[in-house]
Design a protein around this motif. Sequence first.
Motif, mmCIF file in Angstrom:
data_model
loop_
_atom_site.group_PDB
_atom_site.id
_atom_site.type_symbol
_atom_site.label_atom_id
_atom_site.label_comp_id
_atom_site.label_asym_id
_atom_site.label_seq_id
_atom_site.Cartn_x
_atom_site.Cartn_y
_atom_site.Cartn_z
ATOM 1 N N THR A 403 4.290 3.764 10.266
ATOM 2 C CA THR A 403 3.698 4.768 11.145
ATOM 3 C C THR A 403 4.582 4.897 12.380
ATOM 4 O O THR A 403 4.872 3.901 13.049
ATOM 5 N N LYS A 404 5.010 6.129 12.658
ATOM 6 C CA LYS A 404 5.824 6.395 13.845
ATOM 7 C C LYS A 404 5.321 7.686 14.468
ATOM 8 O O LYS A 404 5.437 8.756 13.864
ATOM 9 N N GLY A 405 4.782 7.556 15.664
ATOM 10 C CA GLY A 405 4.199 8.744 16.287
ATOM 11 C C GLY A 405 3.065 9.281 15.430
ATOM 12 O O GLY A 405 2.189 8.540 14.989
ATOM 13 N N LYS A 406 3.079 10.554 15.174
ATOM 14 C CA LYS A 406 2.024 11.163 14.357
ATOM 15 C C LYS A 406 2.299 11.042 12.859
ATOM 16 O O LYS A 406 1.436 11.360 12.041
ATOM 17 N N TRP A 407 3.491 10.562 12.489
ATOM 18 C CA TRP A 407 3.882 10.545 11.089
ATOM 19 C C TRP A 407 3.550 9.213 10.421
ATOM 20 O O TRP A 407 3.768 8.153 10.988
ATOM 21 N N LYS A 408 3.053 9.303 9.216
ATOM 22 C CA LYS A 408 2.718 8.108 8.431
ATOM 23 C C LYS A 408 3.349 8.239 7.041
ATOM 24 O O LYS A 408 3.092 9.188 6.306
ATOM 25 N N LEU A 409 4.193 7.259 6.703
ATOM 26 C CA LEU A 409 4.830 7.215 5.392
ATOM 27 C C LEU A 409 4.192 6.130 4.547
ATOM 28 O O LEU A 409 4.181 4.955 4.940
ATOM 29 N N ALA A 410 3.633 6.517 3.408
ATOM 30 C CA ALA A 410 3.168 5.546 2.430
ATOM 31 C C ALA A 410 4.368 5.183 1.556
ATOM 32 O O ALA A 410 4.945 6.046 0.893
ATOM 33 N N VAL A 411 4.753 3.909 1.584
ATOM 34 C CA VAL A 411 5.984 3.451 0.945
ATOM 35 C C VAL A 411 5.724 3.140 -0.528
ATOM 36 O O VAL A 411 4.742 2.461 -0.857
ATOM 37 N N PRO A 412 6.577 3.616 -1.431
ATOM 38 C CA PRO A 412 6.397 3.292 -2.857
ATOM 39 C C PRO A 412 6.400 1.781 -3.084
ATOM 40 O O PRO A 412 7.164 1.046 -2.456
#
Length: 471
Positions: A403-412
């Motif tokens: 999670t960075k700022g408003k962005w959220k990456l779901a990692v494979p």
Amino acid sequence: MKPALIHSFLCGLGLSCALTVSAQKQKPNIIHIISDDVAWDDLSCFGSKDIRTPNLDRMAQEGMRFTSFYAPHSTSTPSRVALLTGRFAPRINEGKGLDVLFPHDTTGVDPEKEVSLASLLKKEGYHTAVIGKWHTGHQKRYLPLAHGFDYYFGIPYPNDMGAERRFGLTNIYRKLPPVPLFRNNEKIKECNKYDLAELPHWFLREAIDYIAERAQKGEPFYLHWSIIETHTPWLVPLGFEGKSQAGAYGDAVEYNDYCIGILLEALKRLKLDENTLVVYSSDNGQITKNSIDLEMAFGKYATLDTTRTHILREGKGQARYEGGCRVPCIMRWPGVISQGQENNFIVTGADLFTTFVHLAGAEIPQDRVMDGKDVLPIIKGNRKSVHEAFYGWTSNGTLMSVTKGKWKLAVPSKKTWSIAALDEAQLFDLEKDIHERNDISKEHPNIVKELTALAEEAKKAMKEGKKLPLH
């Protein structure tokens, strides 16, 4: 809670209206109230419509509500490890990590390898105590006293790991002993099902007695009050059932709130209020699945109401989506934290370690990588974040999200016994989609590329025992 009820309870403990214990000029007291498996939106001040938490609401009105607070991990033991040491679980015990502990486990946080919060506070003149659930090792060499705590009254692992589950269908539960109750290193009782319902009340009385004794002695203290009633089974003392609109679980959260009201009133009567930082948080998010073992053992007190919905996606046991680690947090310190504040900076449970250490005037260990940051400037009004990113780790070091700022990456990641596989990265805009319903990875390939690179950098840093990027 009605003032008359608080008055009656406190007078029963010997804290009469005439009590005027004066707080000497001393270092501030610290109380951390840590609930178990409470969802981000299960408090009325965080949006709950069917659970009433007037005392926690008052805490929020008189202090600061953290809306982007993350438990260090999505399960109990790893999360509590980070609270105790200021380090994420994969770093613990020389990089061996520590997963959720069961009664048959013989490991724990090694006091010879890790530096605990209590040991650092003790050097600064603090009296330290754990009341409630411990869950970072139940062998004597891993219990609180081995980590520098002066006093321990509680159970060494969760209240659902007792003999009641012998008739379940899962092999690990078939030969469990009764849940033991400890005072310091001595087992003083084996708890039956009826004891489990009264334990929250015993822990409340113990907490009040503890702070009253510290007030009389005029010494600063750190109290780690680890709630059990919000963990399955949701058993509360006789007379507190059926008060919530959210069933047995709601009763447990509301009883927890009742206890917090008692504690806050005791601080006022003991003249400790303005010299005490009180922090409330949860060790991880809500449970999302029913367990037939628990249902067979405790019936409605361990049967999840699947009609209740939550704002955040999924819950306990995974760190891919917000429901696993993002939890409610409130801090109250009259005269220091301005009233009615809301903060949306990323703050983690590991930060509490560093914050408490600095508050006590102690030094952070310099011979190891620490993940916690000091958030004292934030609670005093500094509008500057201490973290640019949060990483959702499993206890063994698998990275599930960034999670960075408003962005959220779901990692494979690959499938585990409790978490489904994810073949391709997913991207969410948490400002527009806090529910994480809409994967927008195809619309923002550059953001996915940036966060994927950050994830790889974080994996490498964790593996090599280095500081995490932007954290």
